[in-house]
Design a protein around this motif. Structure first.
Motif, PDB file in Angstrom:
ATOM      1  N   LYS A  42     -43.029 -19.910 -30.226  1.00 48.27           N
ATOM      2  CA  LYS A  42     -44.297 -19.239 -30.550  1.00 48.27           C
ATOM      3  C   LYS A  42     -44.571 -18.892 -31.958  1.00 48.27           C
ATOM      4  CE  LYS A  42     -45.615 -19.439 -26.243  1.00 48.27           C
ATOM      5  NZ  LYS A  42     -46.867 -19.978 -25.508  1.00 48.27           N
ATOM      6  N   ASP A  43     -43.340 -18.890 -32.600  1.00 52.99           N
ATOM      7  CA  ASP A  43     -43.533 -18.363 -34.028  1.00 52.99           C
ATOM      8  C   ASP A  43     -42.349 -18.974 -34.520  1.00 52.99           C
ATOM      9  OD1 ASP A  43     -43.420 -17.416 -36.353  1.00 52.99           O
ATOM     10  OD2 ASP A  43     -43.892 -15.304 -35.755  1.00 52.99           O
ATOM     11  N   ASP A  46     -39.613 -16.392 -36.358  1.00 50.88           N
ATOM     12  CA  ASP A  46     -39.130 -15.422 -35.640  1.00 50.88           C
ATOM     13  C   ASP A  46     -37.938 -15.940 -34.929  1.00 50.88           C
ATOM     14  OD1 ASP A  46     -38.999 -12.754 -34.648  1.00 50.88           O
ATOM     15  OD2 ASP A  46     -40.559 -13.720 -32.928  1.00 50.88           O
ATOM     16  N   LYS A  86     -37.784 -11.591 -37.902  1.00 47.02           N
ATOM     17  CA  LYS A  86     -38.572 -12.331 -38.797  1.00 47.02           C
ATOM     18  C   LYS A  86     -37.681 -12.999 -39.813  1.00 47.02           C
ATOM     19  CE  LYS A  86     -42.709 -11.889 -36.812  1.00 47.02           C
ATOM     20  NZ  LYS A  86     -43.537 -13.088 -36.139  1.00 47.02           N
TER      21      LYS A  86
END
Length: 163
Positions: A42-43, A46, A86
């Motif tokens: 999703k990211d 990350d 992150k």
């Protein structure tokens, strides 16, 4: 009259063959210990970190249903640590999983907690299960309520699996 009874007599034998259930097509998936890293789908900035460790029943009870799971297939208990970071950050954002419950999904066991976090162990007991020989998918984890993350964790196969 006799012809009308034939379908009634045959149906109890045919129905189990066409229904869902544990008759060969069902594969039991289970937890394994280890430390795994995956990119959050999703990211991509990350990174997800998952640690799974077998624990004793006493440790399971002391955890008060936080970050522990009972493996339905193996009948063992495991502690789970899940956090994400992150890129270029050392801050660990832990995901607390409370009251993880196992259930039968479409054809596998899946585990879900009170917050919508789902864990799908991907290893199967059937030896003929097809997988990529370069890497083996061991877990998929996502949150269906917040849609914050989705990650598939892999491990390298043993040399005997590559042959």
């Amino acid at each position: 009259m006799k012809k009308a009874l034939i379908p009634l007599l045959v149906m109890p034998f045919i129905l189990p063959l066409s229904s869902c259930g544990d008759h060969g097509s069902f594969r039991y998936n289970y937890f394994i210990e280890g430390e795994f890293i995956a990119v959050n789908q999703k990211d991509e900035n990350d990174t997800m970190h998952l640690t799974v460790k077998e624990i004793t029943v006493d440790e399971y009870k002391k955890a008060n249903k936080a970050n522990v799971v009972f493996d339905i297939c193996l009948k063992k208990v495991f502690a789970i640590s899940l956090y994400h970071t992150k890129v270029n950050s050392e801050v660990k954002n832990y995901v607390t999983m409370t009251n993880i419950v196992g259930k039968v999904g479409h054809s596998d066991y899946e585990y879900e907690d009170d917050s919508g976090n789902r864990i799908l162990p991907n290893l199967k007991t059937n030896e003929d299960y097809a997988f990529d020989k370069e890497k083996i998918s061991v877990y998929s984890i996502y949150n269906w309520k917040s849609d914050e993350y989705y990650a598939t964790f892999y491990c390298e196969p043993k040399e005997s699996d590559k042959a």
